[in-house]
Design a protein around this motif. Structure first.
Motif, PDB file in Angstrom:
ATOM      1  N   LEU A   1      33.243  -8.350  86.563  1.00  0.00           N
ATOM      2  CA  LEU A   1      34.586  -7.314  86.623  1.00  0.00           C
ATOM      3  C   LEU A   1      34.024  -5.955  86.734  1.00  0.00           C
ATOM      4  O   LEU A   1      33.098  -5.529  86.050  1.00  0.00           O
ATOM      5  CB  LEU A   1      35.326  -7.556  85.406  1.00  0.00           C
ATOM      6  CG  LEU A   1      36.945  -6.682  85.120  1.00  0.00           C
ATOM      7  CD1 LEU A   1      37.906  -7.466  84.435  1.00  0.00           C
ATOM      8  CD2 LEU A   1      36.584  -5.348  84.856  1.00  0.00           C
ATOM      9  N   HIS A   2      34.465  -5.316  87.667  1.00  0.00           N
ATOM     10  CA  HIS A   2      34.223  -3.697  87.967  1.00  0.00           C
ATOM     11  C   HIS A   2      35.708  -3.166  88.168  1.00  0.00           C
ATOM     12  O   HIS A   2      36.642  -3.517  88.724  1.00  0.00           O
ATOM     13  CB  HIS A   2      33.337  -3.814  89.027  1.00  0.00           C
ATOM     14  CG  HIS A   2      32.080  -4.448  88.913  1.00  0.00           C
ATOM     15  ND1 HIS A   2      31.095  -3.795  88.106  1.00  0.00           N
ATOM     16  CD2 HIS A   2      31.517  -5.574  89.390  1.00  0.00           C
ATOM     17  CE1 HIS A   2      30.008  -4.472  88.079  1.00  0.00           C
ATOM     18  NE2 HIS A   2      30.215  -5.734  88.775  1.00  0.00           N
ATOM     19  N   VAL A   3      35.368  -1.894  87.781  1.00  0.00           N
ATOM     20  CA  VAL A   3      37.033  -1.202  87.709  1.00  0.00           C
ATOM     21  C   VAL A   3      36.554   0.057  88.527  1.00  0.00           C
ATOM     22  O   VAL A   3      35.507   0.985  88.497  1.00  0.00           O
ATOM     23  CB  VAL A   3      37.378  -0.515  86.449  1.00  0.00           C
ATOM     24  CG1 VAL A   3      38.519   0.416  86.435  1.00  0.00           C
ATOM     25  CG2 VAL A   3      37.561  -1.561  85.400  1.00  0.00           C
ATOM     26  N   GLY A   4      37.357   0.100  89.689  1.00  0.00           N
ATOM     27  CA  GLY A   4      37.180   1.494  90.559  1.00  0.00           C
ATOM     28  C   GLY A   4      38.360   2.068  90.702  1.00  0.00           C
ATOM     29  O   GLY A   4      39.261   1.982  90.030  1.00  0.00           O
TER      30      GLY A   4
ATOM     31  N   ARG B   1      37.560 -15.364  93.490  1.00  0.00           N
ATOM     32  CA  ARG B   1      37.319 -13.597  93.664  1.00  0.00           C
ATOM     33  C   ARG B   1      38.773 -13.056  93.438  1.00  0.00           C
ATOM     34  O   ARG B   1      39.713 -13.240  94.418  1.00  0.00           O
ATOM     35  CB  ARG B   1      36.636 -13.577  94.800  1.00  0.00           C
ATOM     36  CG  ARG B   1      36.085 -12.164  94.817  1.00  0.00           C
ATOM     37  CD  ARG B   1      34.456 -11.924  93.776  1.00  0.00           C
ATOM     38  NE  ARG B   1      34.260 -10.831  93.607  1.00  0.00           N
ATOM     39  CZ  ARG B   1      33.791 -10.252  92.309  1.00  0.00           C
ATOM     40  NH1 ARG B   1      34.051 -10.925  91.473  1.00  0.00           N
ATOM     41  NH2 ARG B   1      33.512  -8.891  92.186  1.00  0.00           N
TER      42      ARG B   1
ATOM     43  N   ARG C   1      44.007   2.337  90.477  1.00  0.00           N
ATOM     44  CA  ARG C   1      42.781   1.607  89.965  1.00  0.00           C
ATOM     45  C   ARG C   1      42.724   0.545  90.898  1.00  0.00           C
ATOM     46  O   ARG C   1      43.626  -0.072  91.422  1.00  0.00           O
ATOM     47  CB  ARG C   1      42.944   1.276  88.460  1.00  0.00           C
ATOM     48  CG  ARG C   1      42.747   2.625  87.512  1.00  0.00           C
ATOM     49  CD  ARG C   1      42.644   1.971  86.189  1.00  0.00           C
ATOM     50  NE  ARG C   1      43.869   1.133  85.361  1.00  0.00           N
ATOM     51  CZ  ARG C   1      44.943   1.691  85.451  1.00  0.00           C
ATOM     52  NH1 ARG C   1      45.070   2.810  85.885  1.00  0.00           N
ATOM     53  NH2 ARG C   1      45.753   0.582  84.906  1.00  0.00           N
ATOM     54  N   TYR C   2      41.278  -0.007  90.981  1.00  0.00           N
ATOM     55  CA  TYR C   2      41.020  -1.263  91.995  1.00  0.00           C
ATOM     56  C   TYR C   2      40.298  -1.922  91.131  1.00  0.00           C
ATOM     57  O   TYR C   2      39.005  -1.249  90.708  1.00  0.00           O
ATOM     58  CB  TYR C   2      40.386  -0.385  93.101  1.00  0.00           C
ATOM     59  CG  TYR C   2      39.603  -1.573  93.986  1.00  0.00           C
ATOM     60  CD1 TYR C   2      40.283  -2.842  94.413  1.00  0.00           C
ATOM     61  CD2 TYR C   2      38.477  -1.387  94.375  1.00  0.00           C
ATOM     62  CE1 TYR C   2      39.830  -3.460  95.377  1.00  0.00           C
ATOM     63  CE2 TYR C   2      37.783  -2.237  95.337  1.00  0.00           C
ATOM     64  CZ  TYR C   2      38.707  -3.507  95.740  1.00  0.00           C
ATOM     65  OH  TYR C   2      38.095  -4.303  96.672  1.00  0.00           O
ATOM     66  N   ILE C   3      40.399  -3.041  90.721  1.00  0.00           N
ATOM     67  CA  ILE C   3      39.898  -3.861  89.759  1.00  0.00           C
ATOM     68  C   ILE C   3      39.277  -5.125  90.482  1.00  0.00           C
ATOM     69  O   ILE C   3      40.200  -5.699  91.167  1.00  0.00           O
ATOM     70  CB  ILE C   3      40.588  -4.176  88.662  1.00  0.00           C
ATOM     71  CG1 ILE C   3      41.115  -2.999  87.912  1.00  0.00           C
ATOM     72  CG2 ILE C   3      39.937  -5.161  87.538  1.00  0.00           C
ATOM     73  CD1 ILE C   3      42.441  -2.953  86.755  1.00  0.00           C
ATOM     74  N   ILE C   4      37.962  -5.392  90.384  1.00  0.00           N
ATOM     75  CA  ILE C   4      37.687  -6.688  91.024  1.00  0.00           C
ATOM     76  C   ILE C   4      37.089  -7.553  89.927  1.00  0.00           C
ATOM     77  O   ILE C   4      36.326  -7.038  88.880  1.00  0.00           O
ATOM     78  CB  ILE C   4      36.619  -6.497  92.082  1.00  0.00           C
ATOM     79  CG1 ILE C   4      35.544  -5.371  91.513  1.00  0.00           C
ATOM     80  CG2 ILE C   4      37.352  -5.877  93.372  1.00  0.00           C
ATOM     81  CD1 ILE C   4      34.584  -5.291  92.721  1.00  0.00           C
ATOM     82  N   LEU C   5      37.392  -8.884  90.078  1.00  0.00           N
ATOM     83  CA  LEU C   5      36.423  -9.883  89.131  1.00  0.00           C
ATOM     84  C   LEU C   5      36.476 -11.125  89.650  1.00  0.00           C
ATOM     85  O   LEU C   5      37.112 -11.620  90.732  1.00  0.00           O
ATOM     86  CB  LEU C   5      37.562  -9.857  87.668  1.00  0.00           C
ATOM     87  CG  LEU C   5      38.984 -10.225  88.017  1.00  0.00           C
ATOM     88  CD1 LEU C   5      38.963 -11.702  87.637  1.00  0.00           C
ATOM     89  CD2 LEU C   5      39.841  -9.424  86.829  1.00  0.00           C
ATOM     90  N   THR C   6      35.736 -12.060  88.914  1.00  0.00           N
ATOM     91  CA  THR C   6      35.561 -13.265  89.239  1.00  0.00           C
ATOM     92  C   THR C   6      36.352 -14.230  88.185  1.00  0.00           C
ATOM     93  O   THR C   6      35.974 -13.800  87.107  1.00  0.00           O
ATOM     94  CB  THR C   6      33.996 -13.620  89.425  1.00  0.00           C
ATOM     95  OG1 THR C   6      33.423 -13.030  90.276  1.00  0.00           O
ATOM     96  CG2 THR C   6      34.053 -15.160  89.654  1.00  0.00           C
TER      97      THR C   6
END
Lengths: 81, 81
Positions: B36-39, A2, A40-45
């Motif tokens: 994937l998500h961009v916040g 993650r 920006r806040y980017i989350i990914l697997t």
């Protein structure tokens, strides 16, 4: 793995979005706000064989697409699982 | 107080920016990326008499301006000093 990536305007670079949000908060009656920046806040697997491999891949993603190294800084966290 | 706010698209809400970035990473040759998500990542300094007071103010800022509670979730961290 993650992955959480934080992209922020570089120190000293003009940040019009940050200024606009700071002004809007003041107009709404929120006082005592300063030094506001919007990033920006980017989350990914990410599938990767190791944490080190994942970190290297994420670094390349940031340099090539997710951040603009001329005007933005980035940092990231990789969490196994 | 130093405040860090994380705003993300709500689970199950369409996230076209996230899809676009995921596709772009694939086109650049990065494989194994999913979910994937961009916040937004908002950092600010807030004058407040206590951590509890700062947290309540930040919650109001998020509800009124920084996040759209209909389609976004937010969380934040308040660090004294």
């Amino acid at each position: 793995m993650r992955v959480r990536i934080f992209v922020t305007p570089r120190q000293g670079i003009l940040d019009p979005q940050g200024r606009a949000v700071e002004t809007a908060l003041g107009n709404l009656g929120f006082s005592g706000v300063s030094d506001l920046h919007v990033g920006r806040y980017i989350i990914l697997t990410l599938e990767a064989p190791s944490k080190a491999a994942a970190e290297e891949t994420v670094r390349q993603m940031c340099e090539q697409l997710l951040a603009n190294p001329v005007i933005e800084d980035y940092r990231f966290e990789v969490e196994p699982g």
